[in-house]
Design a protein around this motif. Structure first.
Motif, PDB file in Angstrom:
ATOM      1  N   SER A  35       0.844  -1.189   0.000  1.00 42.14           N
ATOM      2  CA  SER A  35       0.000   0.000   0.000  1.00 42.14           C
ATOM      3  C   SER A  35       0.877   1.236   0.000  1.00 42.14           C
ATOM      4  N   SER A  36       0.378   2.280  -0.587  1.00 46.22           N
ATOM      5  CA  SER A  36       1.143   3.514  -0.685  1.00 46.22           C
ATOM      6  C   SER A  36       0.756   4.430   0.471  1.00 46.22           C
ATOM      7  N   ASN A  37       1.756   4.934   1.191  1.00 45.75           N
ATOM      8  CA  ASN A  37       1.515   5.806   2.339  1.00 45.75           C
ATOM      9  C   ASN A  37       2.202   7.137   2.131  1.00 45.75           C
ATOM     10  N   HIS A  38       1.722   8.125   2.812  1.00 47.87           N
ATOM     11  CA  HIS A  38       2.318   9.452   2.789  1.00 47.87           C
ATOM     12  C   HIS A  38       3.295   9.556   3.956  1.00 47.87           C
ATOM     13  N   PRO A  39       4.452  10.223   3.774  1.00 47.03           N
ATOM     14  CA  PRO A  39       5.426  10.280   4.863  1.00 47.03           C
ATOM     15  C   PRO A  39       4.994  11.139   6.048  1.00 47.03           C
ATOM     16  N   ARG A  40       4.053  12.058   5.860  1.00 46.22           N
ATOM     17  CA  ARG A  40       3.613  12.923   6.958  1.00 46.22           C
ATOM     18  C   ARG A  40       2.287  12.466   7.572  1.00 46.22           C
ATOM     19  N   PHE A  41       1.358  12.058   6.726  1.00 39.81           N
ATOM     20  CA  PHE A  41       0.025  11.694   7.205  1.00 39.81           C
ATOM     21  C   PHE A  41      -0.071  10.179   7.383  1.00 39.81           C
ATOM     22  N   ALA A  42      -0.391   9.754   8.576  1.00 40.89           N
ATOM     23  CA  ALA A  42      -0.530   8.322   8.863  1.00 40.89           C
ATOM     24  C   ALA A  42      -1.810   7.791   8.232  1.00 40.89           C
ATOM     25  N   PRO A  43      -1.796   6.531   7.808  1.00 38.39           N
ATOM     26  CA  PRO A  43      -3.013   5.950   7.239  1.00 38.39           C
ATOM     27  C   PRO A  43      -4.048   5.701   8.327  1.00 38.39           C
ATOM     28  N   PRO A  44      -5.307   5.538   7.923  1.00 37.83           N
ATOM     29  CA  PRO A  44      -6.346   5.280   8.922  1.00 37.83           C
ATOM     30  C   PRO A  44      -6.110   3.933   9.598  1.00 37.83           C
ATOM     31  N   PRO A  45      -6.314   3.872  10.891  1.00 38.40           N
ATOM     32  CA  PRO A  45      -6.089   2.610  11.609  1.00 38.40           C
ATOM     33  C   PRO A  45      -7.184   1.586  11.335  1.00 38.40           C
ATOM     34  N   GLY A  46      -6.785   0.361  11.076  1.00 37.82           N
ATOM     35  CA  GLY A  46      -7.730  -0.753  10.996  1.00 37.82           C
ATOM     36  C   GLY A  46      -8.544  -0.855   9.724  1.00 37.82           C
TER      37      GLY A  46
END
Length: 108
Positions: A35-46
């Motif tokens: 999955s692609s993530n942003h370095p500043r904004f955390a992905p939604p949990p769960g």
């Protein structure tokens, strides 16, 4: 006197060089799960999600028009609402209450 002036200039320039910082990396980071993530904004949990750089939010998988950024879920359903949990409770908001990329996508 010239030697003192040169020494002061050199110390000043070295001090300025220490203030220079490298630019913040804004490109998405791919983790081992794919999955692609942003370095500043955390992905939604769960929940499954994918960072959308054009929208500036995570697109939540398995839900229509559901987005996430900075501990807030956003939902489009003929108007905007937001919640701190993907199940709600949902509170109505106008376009000023959503990230700019979402506003542009649904602008009428």
């Amino acid at each position: 006197m010239k030697l003192l002036w040169r020494g002061a200039l050199l110390v000043g320039l070295l001090g300025l060089g220490a203030c220079v910082q490298s630019p913040l990396v804004t490109a998405p980071v791919t983790n081992p799960s794919g999955s692609s993530n942003h370095p500043r904004f955390a992905p939604p949990p769960g929940v499954a999600s994918q960072w959308d750089a054009q929208l500036g939010v995570y697109v939540v998988g398995g839900a229509s028009h559901l987005y996430y950024r900075e501990r807030t879920y956003y939902r489009w359903n003929s108007g905007w609402s937001w919640a701190s949990n993907p199940q709600g409770p949902w509170l109505p908001t106008d376009s000023s209450g959503v990230p700019p990329g979402l506003f542009r996508r649904y602008a009428q």
